[in-house]
Write a protein that holds these residues in place. Structure first.
Motif, PDB file in Angstrom:
ATOM      1  N   GLU A 162       0.993  -1.300  -0.005  1.00  8.87           N
ATOM      2  CA  GLU A 162       0.169  -0.180   0.055  1.00  8.87           C
ATOM      3  C   GLU A 162       1.025   1.368  -0.187  1.00  8.87           C
ATOM      4  O   GLU A 162       1.202   1.891   0.847  1.00  8.87           O
ATOM      5  CB  GLU A 162      -0.909  -0.114   1.262  1.00  8.87           C
ATOM      6  CG  GLU A 162      -1.833  -1.243   1.212  1.00  8.87           C
ATOM      7  CD  GLU A 162      -2.525  -1.522   2.370  1.00  8.87           C
ATOM      8  OE1 GLU A 162      -2.723  -0.636   3.236  1.00  8.87           O
ATOM      9  OE2 GLU A 162      -3.237  -2.519   2.438  1.00  8.87           O
ATOM     10  N   TYR A 163       1.402   1.676  -1.403  1.00  6.25           N
ATOM     11  CA  TYR A 163       2.080   2.700  -1.326  1.00  6.25           C
ATOM     12  C   TYR A 163       1.796   4.156  -1.072  1.00  6.25           C
ATOM     13  O   TYR A 163       2.124   5.074  -0.582  1.00  6.25           O
ATOM     14  CB  TYR A 163       2.736   2.770  -2.684  1.00  6.25           C
ATOM     15  CG  TYR A 163       4.111   1.728  -3.049  1.00  6.25           C
ATOM     16  CD1 TYR A 163       5.262   2.276  -3.507  1.00  6.25           C
ATOM     17  CD2 TYR A 163       4.043   0.247  -2.516  1.00  6.25           C
ATOM     18  CE1 TYR A 163       6.130   1.443  -3.874  1.00  6.25           C
ATOM     19  CE2 TYR A 163       4.939  -0.314  -2.737  1.00  6.25           C
ATOM     20  CZ  TYR A 163       6.259   0.195  -3.411  1.00  6.25           C
ATOM     21  OH  TYR A 163       7.338  -0.697  -3.517  1.00  6.25           O
ATOM     22  N   LEU A 164       0.317   4.166  -1.413  1.00  6.39           N
ATOM     23  CA  LEU A 164      -0.398   5.492  -1.435  1.00  6.39           C
ATOM     24  C   LEU A 164      -0.362   6.173  -0.214  1.00  6.39           C
ATOM     25  O   LEU A 164      -0.133   7.593  -0.099  1.00  6.39           O
ATOM     26  CB  LEU A 164      -1.729   5.291  -2.033  1.00  6.39           C
ATOM     27  CG  LEU A 164      -2.911   6.581  -1.916  1.00  6.39           C
ATOM     28  CD1 LEU A 164      -2.076   7.815  -2.952  1.00  6.39           C
ATOM     29  CD2 LEU A 164      -4.411   6.355  -2.357  1.00  6.39           C
ATOM     30  N   PRO A 165      -0.583   5.415   0.987  1.00  7.75           N
ATOM     31  CA  PRO A 165      -0.665   6.239   2.454  1.00  7.75           C
ATOM     32  C   PRO A 165       0.686   6.873   2.685  1.00  7.75           C
ATOM     33  O   PRO A 165       0.813   7.956   3.238  1.00  7.75           O
ATOM     34  CB  PRO A 165      -1.037   4.990   3.395  1.00  7.75           C
ATOM     35  CG  PRO A 165      -1.631   3.935   2.458  1.00  7.75           C
ATOM     36  CD  PRO A 165      -1.125   4.071   1.162  1.00  7.75           C
ATOM     37  N   VAL A 166       1.797   6.397   2.551  1.00  9.70           N
ATOM     38  CA  VAL A 166       3.084   7.023   2.616  1.00  9.70           C
ATOM     39  C   VAL A 166       3.181   8.301   1.809  1.00  9.70           C
ATOM     40  O   VAL A 166       3.618   9.498   2.544  1.00  9.70           O
ATOM     41  CB  VAL A 166       4.343   6.251   1.994  1.00  9.70           C
ATOM     42  CG1 VAL A 166       5.634   6.943   2.522  1.00  9.70           C
ATOM     43  CG2 VAL A 166       4.170   4.793   3.083  1.00  9.70           C
TER      44      VAL A 166
END
Length: 447
Positions: free
Chosen positions: A101-105
């Motif tokens: 889940e790259y988006l949260p970072v």
């Protein structure tokens, strides 16, 4: 006959293979993150360590601990360091719990950049938030899992370096069916509750700072959840004692995103599966954090050829996606502060949405009728009809384009009373089912 069938089947296999290869070639940029856009672990750590230099009035960074493989877990503390208050409201947010889940970072970085920029220009809401609250931000809780993806190129990896799902590793109904004891399963809970250093680091942060709110950022869908999601709660129908208050916060953040999310609700009421040992349930049930929200920030439906594109927007669409939902943060922080320190000073402008809510509404109800067309957004909400109607009223008041709604969950930008049609027959609370028309409440009488 069998020969021809087999021949046709082989041709179809070849055609499918060539089609998928062409598709991958044409859209290769969608299937993998551009490292100039999405952060690697090394660039994440480097840029986080620069934050106190860039924003020395607002930010300190602490080494909160290390992961099992020795990667730093960094805690960013963001507040107006010149504002002296005896006790600031602590709000804890975590990002990057699941490796894929790259988006949260990226949302973590945008949140900091946006608030700091608004604070620097004197924007009243940002000033109010950072004067009265301290944001505790863990931008990447699972660096080992991300490094594992970087080494292997497997964008389906969810867990840590040793495949533990941190969001099944906490002591709240730990070991239940909403997790797995199989180390090869992506929901592997670990050898025991709190077995992972990353879990202990987050526990220590929360126990030390005692936040009034915790927000956990994920991808996989577009939804806002409140506890609980465990198997026991699903059986018992358990909710937090202040569930309605938490749903009101969720409604505020939903409305600020203007329809980005598909709905909100208690996890076990909205999902057909259970999740045991989650961080959010632990924060609510064990540490008794008053506000606990889990956000699913993005999800592409279907069985897609790349896990990256299933859980994250393409590099080209990242900025546009972030802009869609990011207004929710400031709205949520202001909502929390209202509940803790009261209304902001008059110098903080009241948004159109908040003005509408403060004024209140008069609702005309067309019982048993539906209003076709003029659909604005469809929300998935609680199955409890009475509560669903109350939430829809609240959300409609906060959504400037909303003229009303139907009890089935459709917000409407216009309602024409001369074109309504009967709703399908309902058996539960029939008097609450129908179309609700909103008009501004009359001003209070003069004394």
């Amino acid at each position: 006959s069998n020969f021809m069938v087999n021949r046709i089947a082989k041709y179809l296999q070849v055609f499918t293979f060539l089609f998928l290869c062409c598709e991958c070639y044409i859209r290769a940029d969608d299937y993998f993150p551009d490292k100039k856009v999405y952060h690697t672990v090394d660039r994440y750590i480097s840029e986080v360590r620069q934050l106190p230099i860039r924003f020395k009035e607002l930010i300190t960074v602490e080494d909160a601990g290390v992961s099992r493989e020795g990667n730093a877990i960094l805690l960013v503390r963001m507040t107006d360091r010149t504002a002296e208050f005896a006790s600031k409201v602590k709000i804890l947010l975590t990002f990057g719990e699941h490796a894929r889940e790259y988006l949260p970072v990226e949302s973590f970085f945008k949140l900091i950049e946006d608030l700091a920029a608004d604070f620097a220009t004197g924007e009243p809401a940002a000033r109010h938030i950072l004067s009265h609250a301290e944001l505790l931000l863990v931008g990447m809780l699972n660096p080992d899992g991300r490094r594992r993806i970087e080494r292997t190129g497997d964008y389906c990896i969810r867990g840590t370096g040793n495949n533990v799902d941190l969001n099944r590793n906490f002591p709240w109904v730990y070991g239940g069916p909403g997790g797995s004891g199989d180390p090869k399963n992506e929901e592997y809970r670990g050898a025991r509750a709190m077995s992972e250093p990353e879990s202990m680091v987050l526990h220590d942060i929360a126990a030390r700072h005692k936040p009034v709110a915790f927000m956990s950022m994920h991808t996989g869908a577009q939804f806002i959840f409140i506890p609980y999601g465990d198997s026991e709660s699903k059986t018992l129908g358990r909710r937090p004692v202040n569930a309605r208050e938490q749903l009101s916060l969720a409604s505020t953040m939903w409305a600020a995103s203007e329809g980005f999310f598909t709905g909100e609700g208690v996890v076990h009421e909205m999902n057909d599966y259970s999740a045991d040992g989650t961080i959010a349930d632990y924060m609510a049930g064990v540490l008794h954090v008053p506000f606990v929200l889990t956000f699913e920030l993005y999800g592409s439906p279907g069985d897609l050829p790349s896990c990256f594109v299933q859980f994250n927007p393409s590099s080209a669409r990242l900025d546009a996606t972030l802009r869609r939902f990011h207004p929710m943060y400031k709205a949520g922080f202001m909502h929390i502060l209202r509940s803790r320190v009261g209304e902001p000073p008059a110098t903080v402008p009241v948004s159109e949405a908040e003005r509408r809510r403060a004024e209140g509404s008069v609702w005309e109800v067309l019982v048993g009728m539906d209003s076709p067309g003029s659909d604005l957004f469809k929300l998935e909400l609680t199955p409890k009809v009475e509560e669903r109607v109350e939430l829809l009223k609240e959300i409609c008041e906060l959504t400037p384009r909303c003229a009303g709604f139907t009890s089935t969950g459709w917000l409407k930008f216009a309602i024409h009373k001369d074109s309504v049609v009967p709703l399908p027959s309902v058996t539960d609370y029939p008097s609450l089912h129908g179309t609700y028309l909103r008009s501004a409440a009359p001003p209070p009488p003069r004394p």
